[in-house]
Design a protein around this motif. Structure first.
Motif, mmCIF file in Angstrom:
data_model
loop_
_atom_site.group_PDB
_atom_site.id
_atom_site.type_symbol
_atom_site.label_atom_id
_atom_site.label_comp_id
_atom_site.label_asym_id
_atom_site.label_seq_id
_atom_site.Cartn_x
_atom_site.Cartn_y
_atom_site.Cartn_z
ATOM 1 N N LEU A 109 0.867 -1.164 0.000
ATOM 2 C CA LEU A 109 0.000 0.000 0.000
ATOM 3 C C LEU A 109 0.906 1.216 0.000
ATOM 4 C CD1 LEU A 109 -2.804 1.265 0.131
ATOM 5 C CD2 LEU A 109 -2.623 1.178 2.620
ATOM 6 N N VAL A 110 0.890 1.943 -1.106
ATOM 7 C CA VAL A 110 1.673 3.167 -1.230
ATOM 8 C C VAL A 110 0.760 4.299 -0.789
ATOM 9 C CG1 VAL A 110 2.939 4.661 -2.808
ATOM 10 C CG2 VAL A 110 2.986 2.194 -3.137
ATOM 11 N N ARG A 111 1.110 4.941 0.330
ATOM 12 C CA ARG A 111 0.224 5.937 0.928
ATOM 13 C C ARG A 111 0.823 7.330 0.843
ATOM 14 N NH1 ARG A 111 -1.666 4.378 6.699
ATOM 15 N NH2 ARG A 111 -2.476 6.457 6.415
ATOM 16 N N PRO A 112 0.097 8.225 0.172
ATOM 17 C CA PRO A 112 0.456 9.639 0.274
ATOM 18 C C PRO A 112 -0.258 10.215 1.501
ATOM 19 C CG PRO A 112 -1.283 9.387 -1.309
ATOM 20 C CD PRO A 112 -0.948 8.004 -0.801
ATOM 21 N N LEU A 113 -0.447 11.483 1.546
ATOM 22 C CA LEU A 113 -1.175 12.076 2.651
ATOM 23 C C LEU A 113 -2.664 11.770 2.560
ATOM 24 C CD1 LEU A 113 0.708 15.464 2.823
ATOM 25 C CD2 LEU A 113 1.032 13.434 4.220
ATOM 26 N N GLY A 114 -3.165 11.381 1.409
ATOM 27 C CA GLY A 114 -4.577 11.048 1.222
ATOM 28 C C GLY A 114 -4.762 9.552 1.045
ATOM 29 N N THR A 115 -5.583 9.169 0.079
ATOM 30 C CA THR A 115 -5.874 7.765 -0.196
ATOM 31 C C THR A 115 -4.718 7.121 -0.946
ATOM 32 O OG1 THR A 115 -8.201 8.340 -0.381
ATOM 33 C CG2 THR A 115 -7.549 6.205 -1.245
#
Length: 183
Positions: free
Chosen positions: A161-167
């Protein structure tokens, strides 16, 4: 004046006792392949797809049907009338699962790609419903590796799961997920 620091005696494999030695990072060479959506200064680092084991795991109903056919075929010598109808039902069910698997799971697996460039992470998914998601590398806050079963650990597959600050972008069924996450 303080005496010079002495290194501790080497431990196993030449490492110092109590010292944490980081793994050497793997250097990826950019891939020469160019895509129409690529920026001029963007380089493709790797292209991955879901593991073949992940595809194999989705075919278990069809494999159970084939196993049932073998069992019914072996038992047909004992009661000639009864297994024939049961075998016909198993053939129909196995064909139905096989067609469903081919049209959904296999085609989606075949057309799912994950691409890492020097500027972004991109996921292309689906055959009938083509979707793409991307996250600029500057906004990636976390990369999670999840292996939910011991079988996933044994087969060296997992979900990223590559997570930025959002989804985030889920990447299920990646082979050697820890190596991919570290890149």
């Amino acid at each position: 004046m303080t005496p010079p620091a002495q290194n501790p005696p080497p431990g196993r494999l030449g490492r110092g006792i109590g010292r944490v030695v980081p793994k050497p990072t793997r250097v990826y060479r950019p891939i020469a392949r160019r895509f129409s959506w690529q920026n001029p200064d963007e380089l493709v680092i790797w292209i991955r797809r879901q593991s073949k084991w992940y595809l194999f795991a989705s075919s278990w109903p069809m494999l159970l049907g084939l196993l049932g056919l073998l069992v019914v075929g072996g038992l047909s010598g004992f009661a000639p009338g009864a297994p024939r109808l049961f075998g016909l039902i198993l053939v129909v069910i196995t064909l139905a699962f096989g067609i469903k698997w081919l049209l959904t799971d296999f085609l989606n697996w075949l057309f799912t790609y994950y691409i890492l460039t020097n500027q972004r992470v991109i996921a292309f998914r689906g055959f009938f419903e083509r979707r793409s998601e991307e996250i600029p590398l500057k906004s990636v806050a976390q990369v999670l590796v999840e292996r939910t079963t011991p079988l996933m650990v044994a087969l060296q597959i997992g979900d990223l799961l590559v997570r930025p600050l959002g989804t985030g972008i889920p990447m299920p069924g990646i082979a050697r997920p820890r190596e991919v996450a570290d890149s």
